[in-house]
Scaffold this motif. Sequence first.
Motif, PDB file in Angstrom:
ATOM      1  N   PHE A  60       0.775  -1.158   0.001  1.00  0.00           N
ATOM      2  CA  PHE A  60       0.045   0.070  -0.020  1.00  0.00           C
ATOM      3  C   PHE A  60       0.930   1.340  -0.145  1.00  0.00           C
ATOM      4  N   ARG A  64       0.813   4.353  -2.476  1.00  0.00           N
ATOM      5  CA  ARG A  64       0.595   5.884  -2.305  1.00  0.00           C
ATOM      6  C   ARG A  64       2.063   6.650  -2.907  1.00  0.00           C
ATOM      7  N   THR A  70      -5.613   3.976  -1.615  1.00  0.00           N
ATOM      8  CA  THR A  70      -6.198   2.869  -0.998  1.00  0.00           C
ATOM      9  C   THR A  70      -7.341   3.273   0.076  1.00  0.00           C
ATOM     10  N   ALA A  90      -3.894   1.103   5.151  1.00  0.00           N
ATOM     11  CA  ALA A  90      -4.860   1.910   3.909  1.00  0.00           C
ATOM     12  C   ALA A  90      -5.007   3.242   4.281  1.00  0.00           C
ATOM     13  N   VAL A 152      -9.519   1.350  -4.669  1.00  0.00           N
ATOM     14  CA  VAL A 152      -8.135   1.948  -5.062  1.00  0.00           C
ATOM     15  C   VAL A 152      -8.432   2.894  -6.235  1.00  0.00           C
TER      16      VAL A 152
END
Length: 170
Positions: A60, A64, A70, A90, A152
């Motif tokens: 994740f 980013r 996310t 997340a 996403v």
Amino acid sequence: MRRFTAGQAQQPVAELAAFAAAVERISRAGGTPLGLCDGGRLLGVIHLKDVVKQGIKERFAELRRMGIRTVMVTGDNPVTAAAIASEAGADDFIAEATPQDKLAYIRAEQRQGRLVAMCGDGTNDAPALAQSDAGSVLARNLGIYGLGGILVPFVGIKLIDLAVTALGLA
């Protein structure tokens, strides 16, 4: 299945307070509390915990860095959802989401011009998976079960590159 409320309990207030504390402790740890009772008498609380796939937080983080956000959308209560979203890394979460809520969230993101990839873990995710621009159904044995819908939203990225490179699915 039958719902049990504190007003139905046949226990002293101290036992109810201990039960409530156990439920809160389990939720804050990212678990789902399952109360056991027999004929209105509380017997205990079972701690159910979904296992977050090892390395998902790093994946994740990679998304980013690529400018991809996310969002975990789950039916879990807000306390449990916050703990799991934090553990998984997340960017955001939406708790107590129904299948219709998941579908509405995807549509709202798409109306803003975003492409949405979704990973779902159950039959109730089918409408949202069908609406998403790219969907993936995850099985329990893949180790990410229980994260609900990981949505996403992203713009300007190839779906294949996202799935294979960023998520390490190759």
